[in-house]
Design a protein around this motif. Structure first.
Motif, PDB file in Angstrom:
ATOM      1  N   ASP A  42       0.802  -1.228   0.000  1.00  0.00           N
ATOM      2  CA  ASP A  42       0.000   0.000   0.000  1.00  0.00           C
ATOM      3  C   ASP A  42       0.835   1.279   0.000  1.00  0.00           C
ATOM      4  O   ASP A  42       0.283   2.373   0.123  1.00  0.00           O
ATOM      5  CB  ASP A  42      -0.995   0.041   1.167  1.00  0.00           C
ATOM      6  N   ALA A  43       2.178   1.159  -0.144  1.00  0.00           N
ATOM      7  CA  ALA A  43       3.000   2.367  -0.254  1.00  0.00           C
ATOM      8  C   ALA A  43       2.619   3.107  -1.523  1.00  0.00           C
ATOM      9  O   ALA A  43       2.262   2.511  -2.537  1.00  0.00           O
ATOM     10  CB  ALA A  43       4.481   1.999  -0.289  1.00  0.00           C
ATOM     11  N   ASP A  44       2.682   4.418  -1.469  1.00  0.00           N
ATOM     12  CA  ASP A  44       2.373   5.234  -2.643  1.00  0.00           C
ATOM     13  C   ASP A  44       3.478   5.087  -3.677  1.00  0.00           C
ATOM     14  O   ASP A  44       4.661   4.956  -3.345  1.00  0.00           O
ATOM     15  CB  ASP A  44       2.228   6.705  -2.248  1.00  0.00           C
ATOM     16  N   VAL A  45       3.081   5.122  -4.954  1.00  0.00           N
ATOM     17  CA  VAL A  45       4.008   4.960  -6.071  1.00  0.00           C
ATOM     18  C   VAL A  45       4.010   6.246  -6.887  1.00  0.00           C
ATOM     19  O   VAL A  45       2.952   6.813  -7.178  1.00  0.00           O
ATOM     20  CB  VAL A  45       3.596   3.765  -6.961  1.00  0.00           C
ATOM     21  N   TYR A  46       5.234   6.689  -7.261  1.00  0.00           N
ATOM     22  CA  TYR A  46       5.412   7.945  -7.980  1.00  0.00           C
ATOM     23  C   TYR A  46       6.259   7.717  -9.227  1.00  0.00           C
ATOM     24  O   TYR A  46       7.056   6.778  -9.285  1.00  0.00           O
ATOM     25  CB  TYR A  46       6.124   8.972  -7.086  1.00  0.00           C
TER      26      TYR A  46
END
Length: 183
Positions: A42-46
């Motif tokens: 669930d870590a944000d991806v950039y």
């Protein structure tokens, strides 16, 4: 505090990821040595190019050696693609930034993908067909590796055996010459 299966799952996945992200995420500036899979999920991806959020980590894919081989990124509707999409992003195409890494309760990860939106949308879609193909491909690669290793071992043994035979014959000849010279 967690007890039972969730704790075991967390500990196991954290251990499995410990070395895998360091090897897999080659673009990472300072490897941390140990990563929490629970926090990575669930870590944000950039995107690397413009630091724009494009989704979150949906799954972590491991190989037979328990190294991270890919992340599954859920892009939702952030990439101008119809409907939710989950893409497989292979190791080497992403890095992981750690924030608040000194405190497990506050640790956060940001996954940075080194691809454009168009490149991401060309990555394999994470579905059952992909899963079956990837499993079969990984199995075949593993079998070929085992066969190659066995063949290399057999070749090494044969070479060593021939070398020992040659050395034995050479020693035998030296022994005969020495005996003939002594007579």
């Amino acid at each position: 505090m967690r007890y039972g299966k969730p704790l075991l799952r967390h500990a196991t996945l954290s251990t499995l990821i410990a070395g895998g992200l360091v090897v897999s995420a080659s673009a990472m500036a300072e490897p941390q040595g140990l990563y929490s899979s629970d926090e990575l999920l669930d870590a944000d991806v950039y995107t690397a190019a413009d630091s724009r959020e494009i989704g979150e980590v949906e799954d972590i894919l491991l190989d037979n050696d328990m190294r991270v081989r890919a992340l599954v990124i859920d892009t939702g509707e952030l990439l101008d693609i119809d409907g939710d999409q989950e893409f497989v992003i292979e190791a080497g195409r992403f890095s992981v930034e750690t924030h608040n890494g000194d405190d497990l309760d506050d640790i956060e990860y940001r996954v940075i993908v080194d691809m454009s939106d168009a490149q991401i949308s060309q990555q394999p879609t994470y579905d059952n067909d992909w899963w079956q193909d990837a499993r079969q491909g990984a199995h075949e690669a593993w079998e070929q590796t085992k066969e190659g290793a066995a063949s290399a071992w057999e070749t090494t043994q044969e070479g060593a055996s021939r070398a020992l035979d040659s050395i034995g014959k050479a020693l035998e000849n030296v022994g005969k010459k020495t005996q003939d010279a002594a007579e």
